[in-house]
Design a protein around this motif. Structure first.
Motif, short mmCIF file in Angstrom:
data_model
loop_
_atom_site.label_atom_id
_atom_site.label_comp_id
_atom_site.label_asym_id
_atom_site.label_seq_id
_atom_site.Cartn_x
_atom_site.Cartn_y
_atom_site.Cartn_z
N SER A 39 0.81 -1.22 0.00
CA SER A 39 0.00 0.00 0.00
C SER A 39 0.84 1.27 0.00
CB SER A 39 -0.91 0.02 1.23
OG SER A 39 -1.78 -1.08 1.21
N ALA A 40 2.15 1.12 -0.09
CA ALA A 40 3.07 2.26 0.06
C ALA A 40 2.89 3.32 -1.02
CB ALA A 40 4.51 1.77 0.08
N ASP A 41 2.21 3.00 -2.11
CA ASP A 41 1.99 4.01 -3.14
C ASP A 41 0.90 5.00 -2.74
OD1 ASP A 41 0.07 1.97 -3.34
OD2 ASP A 41 -0.24 2.35 -5.48
N ASP A 42 0.20 4.72 -1.66
CA ASP A 42 -0.81 5.63 -1.12
C ASP A 42 -0.38 5.99 0.30
OD1 ASP A 42 -3.05 6.81 0.16
OD2 ASP A 42 -4.43 5.73 -1.16
N ASP A 43 0.28 7.13 0.45
CA ASP A 43 0.87 7.53 1.73
C ASP A 43 -0.13 7.49 2.88
OD1 ASP A 43 3.26 8.06 0.38
OD2 ASP A 43 2.80 10.18 0.14
N GLU A 44 -1.31 8.02 2.65
CA GLU A 44 -2.29 8.11 3.72
C GLU A 44 -2.73 6.72 4.19
OE1 GLU A 44 -6.49 10.38 4.77
OE2 GLU A 44 -5.59 10.63 2.78
N VAL A 45 -2.98 5.83 3.25
CA VAL A 45 -3.39 4.47 3.60
C VAL A 45 -2.26 3.75 4.33
CG1 VAL A 45 -3.97 2.20 2.64
CG2 VAL A 45 -5.12 4.25 1.79
N ALA A 46 -1.06 3.84 3.79
CA ALA A 46 0.08 3.15 4.41
C ALA A 46 0.34 3.66 5.82
CB ALA A 46 1.33 3.31 3.54
N HIS A 47 0.25 4.97 6.00
CA HIS A 47 0.50 5.55 7.32
C HIS A 47 -0.59 5.12 8.30
CE1 HIS A 47 1.60 9.40 9.79
NE2 HIS A 47 1.90 8.29 10.41
N SER A 48 -1.82 5.12 7.87
CA SER A 48 -2.92 4.67 8.73
C SER A 48 -2.75 3.20 9.11
CB SER A 48 -4.27 4.87 8.04
OG SER A 48 -4.54 6.23 7.89
N MET A 49 -2.36 2.39 8.15
CA MET A 49 -2.14 0.97 8.43
C MET A 49 -0.98 0.77 9.41
SD MET A 49 -2.69 -0.65 4.63
CE MET A 49 -2.42 -2.34 5.16
N GLU A 50 0.06 1.57 9.24
CA GLU A 50 1.20 1.49 10.16
C GLU A 50 0.76 1.81 11.58
OE1 GLU A 50 5.69 2.90 9.68
OE2 GLU A 50 4.33 4.58 10.03
N ASP A 51 -0.01 2.87 11.74
CA ASP A 51 -0.53 3.22 13.06
C ASP A 51 -1.38 2.10 13.63
OD1 ASP A 51 0.72 5.69 12.90
OD2 ASP A 51 -1.11 6.81 12.46
N GLU A 52 -2.23 1.52 12.80
CA GLU A 52 -3.09 0.42 13.22
C GLU A 52 -2.26 -0.78 13.68
OE1 GLU A 52 -6.35 -2.58 11.20
OE2 GLU A 52 -6.03 -0.62 10.30
N LEU A 53 -1.21 -1.09 12.94
CA LEU A 53 -0.33 -2.19 13.32
C LEU A 53 0.32 -1.93 14.67
CD1 LEU A 53 1.26 -4.81 12.83
CD2 LEU A 53 2.92 -3.42 11.55
N TYR A 54 0.85 -0.75 14.87
CA TYR A 54 1.52 -0.44 16.13
C TYR A 54 0.56 -0.57 17.32
CZ TYR A 54 5.49 1.41 13.43
OH TYR A 54 6.56 1.55 12.60
N ALA B 155 9.81 -5.89 17.12
CA ALA B 155 10.87 -5.81 16.11
C ALA B 155 10.30 -5.98 14.70
CB ALA B 155 11.93 -6.86 16.39
N GLU B 156 9.40 -6.92 14.53
CA GLU B 156 8.79 -7.12 13.21
C GLU B 156 7.95 -5.91 12.80
OE1 GLU B 156 9.24 -9.46 10.87
OE2 GLU B 156 10.71 -10.41 12.19
N ALA B 157 7.20 -5.34 13.74
CA ALA B 157 6.38 -4.17 13.44
C ALA B 157 7.24 -2.99 13.02
CB ALA B 157 5.51 -3.81 14.64
N LEU B 158 8.37 -2.82 13.66
CA LEU B 158 9.24 -1.69 13.34
C LEU B 158 9.87 -1.78 11.97
CD1 LEU B 158 10.88 -1.04 16.81
CD2 LEU B 158 9.27 0.45 15.58
N ARG B 159 9.75 -2.93 11.32
CA ARG B 159 10.26 -3.06 9.95
C ARG B 159 9.53 -2.13 8.99
NH1 ARG B 159 13.56 -7.56 8.90
NH2 ARG B 159 13.78 -8.93 10.69
N THR B 160 8.36 -1.63 9.39
CA THR B 160 7.65 -0.69 8.52
C THR B 160 8.46 0.58 8.32
OG1 THR B 160 6.41 0.37 10.33
CG2 THR B 160 5.38 -1.53 9.23
N LYS B 161 9.36 0.89 9.22
CA LYS B 161 10.17 2.10 9.08
C LYS B 161 11.10 2.01 7.88
CE LYS B 161 8.39 4.29 12.47
NZ LYS B 161 7.45 5.35 12.14
N ASN B 162 11.29 0.80 7.34
CA ASN B 162 12.12 0.61 6.15
C ASN B 162 11.31 0.74 4.86
OD1 ASN B 162 14.42 0.05 7.72
ND2 ASN B 162 13.78 -2.07 7.94
#
Length: 65
Positions: A16-31, A50-57
């Protein structure tokens, strides 16, 4: 929540990284989900985090209005 669950979620964010807003919302949801699993006594909190923080890459814009 398992490490495999987190890995799958991270992959969904990557896809979903091509849609910043969706990807960021999903990242927040995962955390939040990982933190809730830890609060609920997850057997492997360090691995989950540790696995969740892989989104920072994953490259996408993270911003808040």
């Amino acid at each position: 929540m398992t490490v495999d669950d987190v890995r799958e979620f991270v992959e969904e964010i990557r896809l979903s990284a091509d849609d910043d807003e969706v990807a960021h919302s999903m990242e927040d949801e995962l955390y939040v989900a990982v933190l809730q699993a830890i609060v609920n006594g997850a057997d492997n909190p360090g691995k989950l985090a540790a696995e969740a923080l892989r989104t920072k890459n994953i490259e996408f814009s993270r911003w808040c209005a």
